[in-house]
Design an enzyme around this catalytic site. Structure first.
Site, PDB file in Angstrom:
ATOM      1  N   GLY A   3       0.765  -1.240   0.000  1.00 24.96           N
ATOM      2  CA  GLY A   3       0.000   0.000   0.000  1.00 24.96           C
ATOM      3  C   GLY A   3       0.795   1.289   0.000  1.00 24.96           C
ATOM      4  O   GLY A   3       0.222   2.355   0.186  1.00 24.96           O
ATOM      5  N   ASP A  22      -1.027  -6.801  -7.382  1.00 23.95           N
ATOM      6  CA  ASP A  22      -2.392  -6.302  -7.530  1.00 23.95           C
ATOM      7  C   ASP A  22      -3.285  -7.324  -6.826  1.00 23.95           C
ATOM      8  O   ASP A  22      -3.398  -8.463  -7.285  1.00 23.95           O
ATOM      9  CB  ASP A  22      -2.725  -6.194  -9.027  1.00 23.95           C
ATOM     10  CG  ASP A  22      -4.172  -5.792  -9.279  1.00 23.95           C
ATOM     11  OD1 ASP A  22      -4.993  -5.879  -8.337  1.00 23.95           O
ATOM     12  OD2 ASP A  22      -4.490  -5.417 -10.422  1.00 23.95           O
ATOM     13  N   ILE A  49      -4.175  -1.016   2.198  1.00 26.92           N
ATOM     14  CA  ILE A  49      -4.779  -0.917   0.874  1.00 26.92           C
ATOM     15  C   ILE A  49      -6.267  -0.613   0.986  1.00 26.92           C
ATOM     16  O   ILE A  49      -6.960  -1.235   1.786  1.00 26.92           O
ATOM     17  CB  ILE A  49      -4.650  -2.278   0.147  1.00 26.92           C
ATOM     18  CG1 ILE A  49      -3.183  -2.652  -0.039  1.00 26.92           C
ATOM     19  CG2 ILE A  49      -5.358  -2.245  -1.184  1.00 26.92           C
ATOM     20  CD1 ILE A  49      -3.035  -4.037  -0.622  1.00 26.92           C
ATOM     21  N   TYR A 109     -18.198   8.922   3.125  1.00 33.07           N
ATOM     22  CA  TYR A 109     -17.327   7.737   3.208  1.00 33.07           C
ATOM     23  C   TYR A 109     -18.066   6.509   2.660  1.00 33.07           C
ATOM     24  O   TYR A 109     -17.460   5.593   2.105  1.00 33.07           O
ATOM     25  CB  TYR A 109     -16.842   7.522   4.640  1.00 33.07           C
ATOM     26  CG  TYR A 109     -15.610   6.656   4.758  1.00 33.07           C
ATOM     27  CD1 TYR A 109     -14.422   7.010   4.116  1.00 33.07           C
ATOM     28  CD2 TYR A 109     -15.623   5.478   5.504  1.00 33.07           C
ATOM     29  CE1 TYR A 109     -13.282   6.218   4.227  1.00 33.07           C
ATOM     30  CE2 TYR A 109     -14.491   4.683   5.622  1.00 33.07           C
ATOM     31  CZ  TYR A 109     -13.323   5.053   4.974  1.00 33.07           C
ATOM     32  OH  TYR A 109     -12.207   4.260   5.080  1.00 33.07           O
ATOM     33  N   LYS A 141     -14.783  -1.153   5.492  1.00 29.89           N
ATOM     34  CA  LYS A 141     -13.933  -1.125   6.698  1.00 29.89           C
ATOM     35  C   LYS A 141     -14.573  -1.931   7.830  1.00 29.89           C
ATOM     36  O   LYS A 141     -13.861  -2.531   8.642  1.00 29.89           O
ATOM     37  CB  LYS A 141     -13.668   0.311   7.151  1.00 29.89           C
ATOM     38  CG  LYS A 141     -12.732   1.106   6.232  1.00 29.89           C
ATOM     39  CD  LYS A 141     -11.329   0.512   6.138  1.00 29.89           C
ATOM     40  CE  LYS A 141     -10.358   1.498   5.499  1.00 29.89           C
ATOM     41  NZ  LYS A 141      -9.045   0.871   5.227  1.00 29.89           N
ATOM     42  N   ILE A 170      -5.718  11.771   7.526  1.00 31.96           N
ATOM     43  CA  ILE A 170      -4.398  12.338   7.231  1.00 31.96           C
ATOM     44  C   ILE A 170      -4.380  12.666   5.744  1.00 31.96           C
ATOM     45  O   ILE A 170      -4.935  11.917   4.938  1.00 31.96           O
ATOM     46  CB  ILE A 170      -3.288  11.305   7.575  1.00 31.96           C
ATOM     47  CG1 ILE A 170      -3.270  11.024   9.087  1.00 31.96           C
ATOM     48  CG2 ILE A 170      -1.913  11.800   7.106  1.00 31.96           C
ATOM     49  CD1 ILE A 170      -2.330   9.907   9.519  1.00 31.96           C
ATOM     50  N   ARG A 171      -3.738  13.780   5.394  1.00 31.96           N
ATOM     51  CA  ARG A 171      -3.686  14.182   3.989  1.00 31.96           C
ATOM     52  C   ARG A 171      -2.762  13.242   3.200  1.00 31.96           C
ATOM     53  O   ARG A 171      -1.542  13.362   3.272  1.00 31.96           O
ATOM     54  CB  ARG A 171      -3.201  15.630   3.883  1.00 31.96           C
ATOM     55  CG  ARG A 171      -3.652  16.339   2.621  1.00 31.96           C
ATOM     56  CD  ARG A 171      -3.122  17.752   2.551  1.00 31.96           C
ATOM     57  NE  ARG A 171      -3.793  18.675   3.469  1.00 31.96           N
ATOM     58  CZ  ARG A 171      -5.040  19.136   3.286  1.00 31.96           C
ATOM     59  NH1 ARG A 171      -5.727  18.782   2.229  1.00 31.96           N
ATOM     60  NH2 ARG A 171      -5.590  19.956   4.169  1.00 31.96           N
ATOM     61  N   LEU A 183      -2.552  10.527  -0.622  1.00 28.36           N
ATOM     62  CA  LEU A 183      -3.067  10.410  -1.987  1.00 28.36           C
ATOM     63  C   LEU A 183      -4.537   9.984  -1.972  1.00 28.36           C
ATOM     64  O   LEU A 183      -5.359  10.489  -2.723  1.00 28.36           O
ATOM     65  CB  LEU A 183      -2.215   9.406  -2.771  1.00 28.36           C
ATOM     66  CG  LEU A 183      -2.551   9.248  -4.258  1.00 28.36           C
ATOM     67  CD1 LEU A 183      -2.321  10.565  -5.007  1.00 28.36           C
ATOM     68  CD2 LEU A 183      -1.735   8.132  -4.889  1.00 28.36           C
TER      69      LEU A 183
HETATM   70  O1  0WE Z   1     -10.016   5.115   3.813  1.00 26.98           O
HETATM   71  C1  0WE Z   1      -9.767   6.236   3.405  1.00 26.98           C
HETATM   72  C2  0WE Z   1      -9.509   6.459   1.925  1.00 26.98           C
HETATM   73  C3  0WE Z   1     -10.427   5.618   1.102  1.00 26.98           C
HETATM   74  C4  0WE Z   1     -10.456   5.905  -0.368  1.00 26.98           C
HETATM   75  C5  0WE Z   1     -10.344   7.167  -0.910  1.00 26.98           C
HETATM   76  C6  0WE Z   1     -10.424   7.342  -2.285  1.00 26.98           C
HETATM   77  C7  0WE Z   1     -10.379   8.707  -2.921  1.00 26.98           C
HETATM   78  C8  0WE Z   1      -9.979   8.655  -4.371  1.00 26.98           C
HETATM   79  C9  0WE Z   1     -10.683   4.832  -1.209  1.00 26.98           C
HETATM   80  N1  0WE Z   1     -10.777   4.984  -2.542  1.00 26.98           N
HETATM   81  C10 0WE Z   1     -10.645   6.208  -3.083  1.00 26.98           C
HETATM   82  N2  0WE Z   1     -10.773   6.318  -4.449  1.00 26.98           N
HETATM   83  C11 0WE Z   1     -10.531   7.470  -5.121  1.00 26.98           C
HETATM   84  O2  0WE Z   1     -10.717   7.540  -6.351  1.00 26.98           O
HETATM   85  N3  0WE Z   1      -9.749   7.296   4.289  1.00 26.98           N
HETATM   86  C12 0WE Z   1      -9.990   7.047   5.696  1.00 26.98           C
HETATM   87  C13 0WE Z   1      -9.544   8.697   3.861  1.00 26.98           C
HETATM   88  C14 0WE Z   1     -10.905   9.286   3.611  1.00 26.98           C
HETATM   89  O3  0WE Z   1     -11.540   9.078   2.451  1.00 26.98           O
HETATM   90  C15 0WE Z   1     -12.780   9.683   2.535  1.00 26.98           C
HETATM   91  C16 0WE Z   1     -12.917  10.270   3.794  1.00 26.98           C
HETATM   92  C17 0WE Z   1     -11.720  10.006   4.497  1.00 26.98           C
HETATM   93  C18 0WE Z   1     -11.404  10.422   5.888  1.00 26.98           C
HETATM   94  C19 0WE Z   1     -13.815   9.738   1.608  1.00 26.98           C
HETATM   95  C20 0WE Z   1     -14.992  10.405   1.954  1.00 26.98           C
HETATM   96  C21 0WE Z   1     -15.133  10.983   3.193  1.00 26.98           C
HETATM   97  C22 0WE Z   1     -14.105  10.939   4.130  1.00 26.98           C
END
Ligand code: 0WE
Length: 257
Positions: A14, A65, A93, A157, A164, A193-194, A196
């Site tokens: 990841g 993958d 991941i 989310y 999750k 956290i900021r 990708l």
């Molecule tokens: O688990 C995550 C990230 C999950 C994620 C994010 C993306 C954005 C871009 C999974 N797939 C994608 N696919 C994409 O194309 N987080 C905990 C970070 C996160 O993501 C969010 C959050 C938070 C916090 C999405 C919506 C609302 C809050």
């Protein structure tokens, strides 16, 4: 002085760039003396993973993958050949289609639901099964990353929250299966956290600010803090912990309002 994880080996899935939580985990494990293998999911990520891995002497980089069973098989075959065994597995991941992370949850498509679960939840079990023969008999530890959206509703989310929740339940079932074989399985539920993954998430900056305002510690968390907790869960100090979800969120999850 010999380091806590000297002579031990770990596989990290990841890493995308230096902001990745997986990279925070890698740095902390490498600082404790662990030898590491990294994986990348797509060719687009290969170069940046190789550049980062080059900062960690003795590390190797492999394609993996998690939607391709043959590729997971080959990855663990290589790890077995290179390392001879595995003490730690870090699963960091997640993926959902961008359009599933906005609007109403009830609009989630079947394909979007399946993809999010395949990549973000099922993959833990898929890799744990292949890691088993390499980890057996060496007090191995598996760590994955979760988010509070598994337990409570976080706007947008959406399907990732369901995935999750499945991931956290998988941690408990895997912990029960693998405990008798000396392998522990835990999750870190990190505050936002900021990274990708967070880029392009609607109103992410506002979310970070609101958490920093309300969390007991009045701040956000860093990938280094998540990485150090990962090191704790991989290392001997957590030897009595399995099947748990540890929050690394500056205390945000305890608040009622
Ligand atoms: O688990 C995550 C990230 C999950 C994620 C994010 C993306 C954005 C871009 C999974 N797939 C994608 N696919 C994409 O194309 N987080 C905990 C970070 C996160 O993501 C969010 C959050 C938070 C916090 C999405 C919506 C609302 C809050």
């Amino acid at each position: 002085m010999t380091k806590l994880l000297e002579g031990k080996t770990g596989l990290i899935l990841g890493v995308a760039n230096k902001r990745s939580l997986a990279w925070g985990c890698a740095r902390s494990l490498a600082d404790a003396g662990m030898r590491l293998a990294f994986t990348y999911a797509t060719e687009r990520l290969e170069k940046s993973v190789r550049q980062l891995a080059a900062e960690i002497p003795g590390s190797i980089v492999l394609p993996c993958d998690v939607t391709q069973p043959d590729e997971i098989d080959r990855c663990f075959e290589e790890v077995g050949k290179e390392f001879g065994g595995l003490d730690a597995l870090v699963h960091a991941i997640a993926f959902a289609k961008r359009e599933e992370l906005q609007g109403n949850f009830f609009d989630t498509s079947k394909e979007g639901y399946m993809l999010a679960h395949e990549v973000s939840a099922y993959s833990l079990t898929a890799v744990a099964r292949r890691a088993l023969p390499l980890m057996e008999g060496r007090e191995g530890s598996i760590v994955t990353l979760s988010y509070i959206g598994a337990e409570r509703v976080v706007p947008n989310y959406n399907v990732m929250g369901i995935a999750k929740a499945a991931l956290e339940a998988s941690v408990r079932y895997l912990a029960a299966d693998l405990g008798p074989r000396g392998i522990r399985v835990n999750a870190v539920s990190a505050g936002p956290i900021r990274t990708l993954s967070a880029s392009g998430v609607k109103d992410f900056s506002d979310m970070l600010d609101r958490i920093a305002e309300h969390a007991p510690m009045r701040r956000n968390v860093t990938s280094e803090e998540v990485g150090d907790t990962c090191q704790f869960l991989v290392g001997p100090h957590s030897r009595g912990i399995t099947g748990s979800v540890l929050f690394v969120d500056a205390g945000f999850h305890i608040m009622g309002i």
